[in-house]
Design an enzyme around this catalytic site. Sequence first.
Site, PDB file in Angstrom:
ATOM      1  CB  CYS A 259      18.276  37.012  63.830  1.00  0.00           C
ATOM      2  SG  CYS A 259      18.341  38.387  63.718  1.00  0.00           S
TER       3      CYS A 259
ATOM      4  NE  ARG B 113      21.581  32.919  69.330  1.00  0.00           N
ATOM      5  CZ  ARG B 113      22.268  32.104  68.951  1.00  0.00           C
ATOM      6  NH1 ARG B 113      22.811  31.458  69.906  1.00  0.00           N
ATOM      7  NH2 ARG B 113      23.586  33.279  68.983  1.00  0.00           N
TER       8      ARG B 113
ATOM      9  CD1 TRP C 265      17.352  41.168  69.841  1.00  0.00           C
ATOM     10  CD2 TRP C 265      18.233  42.529  68.405  1.00  0.00           C
ATOM     11  NE1 TRP C 265      17.499  42.718  70.172  1.00  0.00           N
ATOM     12  CE2 TRP C 265      18.465  43.219  69.309  1.00  0.00           C
ATOM     13  CE3 TRP C 265      19.595  42.726  67.364  1.00  0.00           C
ATOM     14  CZ2 TRP C 265      19.301  44.250  70.050  1.00  0.00           C
ATOM     15  CZ3 TRP C 265      20.256  43.995  67.265  1.00  0.00           C
ATOM     16  CH2 TRP C 265      20.076  44.502  69.024  1.00  0.00           C
TER      17      TRP C 265
ATOM     18  CG  ASN D  70      20.442  34.117  62.040  1.00  0.00           C
ATOM     19  OD1 ASN D  70      19.689  34.552  61.697  1.00  0.00           O
ATOM     20  ND2 ASN D  70      21.046  33.442  63.107  1.00  0.00           N
ATOM     21  N   GLY D  71      22.362  38.314  60.675  1.00  0.00           N
ATOM     22  CA  GLY D  71      23.010  39.489  60.328  1.00  0.00           C
ATOM     23  C   GLY D  71      23.045  40.509  59.772  1.00  0.00           C
TER      24      GLY D  71
ATOM     25  CD  GLU E 291      27.928  40.506  85.456  1.00  0.00           C
ATOM     26  OE1 GLU E 291      28.714  41.416  84.963  1.00  0.00           O
ATOM     27  OE2 GLU E 291      28.142  39.555  85.309  1.00  0.00           O
TER      28      GLU E 291
ATOM     29  CE  LYS F 145      24.378  39.927  84.595  1.00  0.00           C
ATOM     30  NZ  LYS F 145      24.938  39.408  83.869  1.00  0.00           N
TER      31      LYS F 145
ATOM     32  CD  GLU G 116      22.768  41.710  81.947  1.00  0.00           C
ATOM     33  OE1 GLU G 116      22.726  41.487  80.806  1.00  0.00           O
ATOM     34  OE2 GLU G 116      22.633  40.538  82.944  1.00  0.00           O
TER      35      GLU G 116
ATOM     36  CG  HIS H 168      35.562  62.148  92.562  1.00  0.00           C
ATOM     37  ND1 HIS H 168      36.375  63.162  93.275  1.00  0.00           N
ATOM     38  CD2 HIS H 168      36.556  61.562  93.094  1.00  0.00           C
ATOM     39  CE1 HIS H 168      37.407  63.119  94.295  1.00  0.00           C
ATOM     40  NE2 HIS H 168      37.261  61.335  93.980  1.00  0.00           N
TER      41      HIS H 168
ATOM     42  CE  LYS I 206      23.460  33.980  77.438  1.00  0.00           C
ATOM     43  NZ  LYS I 206      24.231  34.354  79.146  1.00  0.00           N
TER      44      LYS I 206
HETATM   45  C1  G6P Z   1      25.502  39.939  74.986  1.00  0.00           C
HETATM   46  C2  G6P Z   1      24.799  39.459  76.350  1.00  0.00           C
HETATM   47  C3  G6P Z   1      25.907  39.502  77.940  1.00  0.00           C
HETATM   48  C4  G6P Z   1      27.004  38.735  76.997  1.00  0.00           C
HETATM   49  C5  G6P Z   1      27.642  40.079  75.796  1.00  0.00           C
HETATM   50  C6  G6P Z   1      28.859  39.091  75.362  1.00  0.00           C
HETATM   51  O1  G6P Z   1      25.259  41.770  75.476  1.00  0.00           O
HETATM   52  O2  G6P Z   1      23.562  39.983  76.776  1.00  0.00           O
HETATM   53  O3  G6P Z   1      25.186  38.816  78.415  1.00  0.00           O
HETATM   54  O4  G6P Z   1      28.030  39.629  78.734  1.00  0.00           O
HETATM   55  O5  G6P Z   1      26.717  39.969  75.360  1.00  0.00           O
HETATM   56  O6  G6P Z   1      28.222  38.135  75.289  1.00  0.00           O
HETATM   57  P1  G6P Z   1      29.692  37.264  74.911  1.00  0.00           P
HETATM   58  O7  G6P Z   1      28.511  35.605  74.460  1.00  0.00           O
HETATM   59  O8  G6P Z   1      30.766  37.477  73.368  1.00  0.00           O
HETATM   60  O9  G6P Z   1      30.308  36.806  76.165  1.00  0.00           O
END
Ligand code: G6P
Length: 608
Positions: free
Chosen positions: A2, A27, A74, A100-101, A481, A485, A488, A504, A603
């Site tokens: 949010c 975000r 959100w 927010n929260g 990672e 990517k 996501e 396995h 984000k």
């Molecule tokens: C969210 C984002 C990820 C990020 C994770 C941790 O899930 O979409 O891209 O890696 O949070 O975020 P931070 O700000 O704690 O690195």
Amino acid sequence: MCGIVAYTGYRQARSILMEGLKRLEYRGYDSAGIAILDGNGGIRMKKSAGRIAVLESKLNGFADGTCGMSHTRWATHGVPSDENAHPHFDASGRIALIHNGIIENYKALGTYLEHRGVVFKSETDTEVLVQLIGHFYNGDLESAVRTALRDVRGTYGIAVICSEHPGKIVAARKGSPLIIGVGDGEYVVASDAAAILQHTTQAIYLHDCEMAVVSEDGFRTTTLDNVPVTKEVAELEMTLDDIELGSHKHFMLKEIMEQPSALADCMRGRVNQQEGRITLGGIANFTRELVHAKRIIITGCGTAWHAGLVGEYLFEELARIPAEVEYASEFRYRNPIIDDGTVVIVMSQSGETADTLAALREARDKGACVIGIVNAVGSTIARETDAGVYLHVGPEIGVASTKAYIGQVMVLAMIAMHLGRRRNLSQPMLQEYLDALKSVPEKIESIVAQSDAIRDVAEEFKNAENWLYLGRGYNYPTALEGALKLKEISYIHAEGMPSAEMKHGPIALITKDMPVVFIATKNSQYDKIVSNMEEIRARRGRIIAVATEGDTDIESLAEHVFYVPDAPEPLQPMITIVPLQLLAYHAAVLRGCDVDKPRNLAKSVTVE
Ligand code: G6P
């Protein structure tokens, strides 16, 4: 997640509030709303499910005024809908709130209010809070907010306006960031500096359990218990250029391309080749604790957790300190054993991730020395850790983390080398690493130049719905990672795993339709990974490899090869991830996905 923007001052608020919301789009959100004090003793409000553009299309003829607020939601409690979007009002319609929260005890509070005749219009926890404020309101807005917050369990960053107090915004926070941009006769309250920057670079940060009353004449800050707090106005570190697209198509691509300069910034003043040392001012006072650490626990979420996994290898190899990495969400709830000599490293790009923050507090309460590796300057995690190292890679706007990941690995490498030198790493060995570190940016430069060739491969495989990413040793976190990517932003199912584990179970999935990405650079486990590639080929799996320049043998096993420059094994993760970022980016664009605003993702995840 949010986003909050609120404005009071001498200008018309509507365009400021809408522009602010657009700055927060990155975000992640699913609905948006705006409310403005209209100057005739009323509050005009409009809200809408969907993108900000949908809300904007409904604003024809919408009244303007010099004080108001806007929000991107959100969804947590209740589906994304017009009704559930913020702002929410109290029963009298005089008080509006954005939040927010999460209000954790919203059910109990809701029942209490329902027994007193309140009828709720939405399914949200947020409406419960504004109804509660309305319940306590007797002409003094600040005191009603304070009284209501006393009954609330959970997290919040809120902004409240009231038709009986034109020009006034009451803001408060607990566990969700709020910044007040301080202009000349105007103020912008926001959950993220990006919404403020266009108007001012001067700001104050509200801390947890603090409240601010802001009007066009100034602001007053107190604790939630009404004890005055004096705040220093600070200069925001980011610039507008940092948060604007420029000539790039997407923030993700901009940030991938920026990685060489971001890493150079991250190393600046820290890696000293001439003097053969690493200087990390932020942890200088804790060198003793770190050098003598018996165990290092690295904790974080998502991409930060992957970087932490590289850290585990780095600390054990370069500094010979036992290290483990743990999801922050698991760490916080499993009553972790923190002995004397345990150092906890908390990793977070945003510095606001709820689970990571809770893990930090858990570690601190158990007596650990807690070090932060954070990108967002002044964020909650940065403030609450004992010491830390900032990434200094600049703001990251793309939801899929790229330059922050590389920065996190770089910082971990610098810390591991710094400690290693004081424990077991010889000076010539350190010197070799320092020289190699300095050349990482130009190596990445040569990979981003292959973007078009990587795009062609993405084109060929873009319709495959399942991918596997495999690597061993330092290349294993890269496999995780790389897979993250892809899933996501392109919504393709992808899994990363240690290459040998494939036998396995997952090998059962291998067919000619399954792209398998091997990270197969020349390193200590090269021969082993080549055997794993043979195993996939024998089952007609289609191989894409990331390999070391000059390794043409690999072409007999892989259909496509992305070549990367050679580097010492511990530094390879910063290099091998780059073609995989580009592969995911191009696959997503080719599939028509909204790269910078992937569905359902945020984000910064400020709820559990
Ligand atoms: C969210 C984002 C990820 C990020 C994770 C941790 O899930 O979409 O891209 O890696 O949070 O975020 P931070 O700000 O704690 O690195």
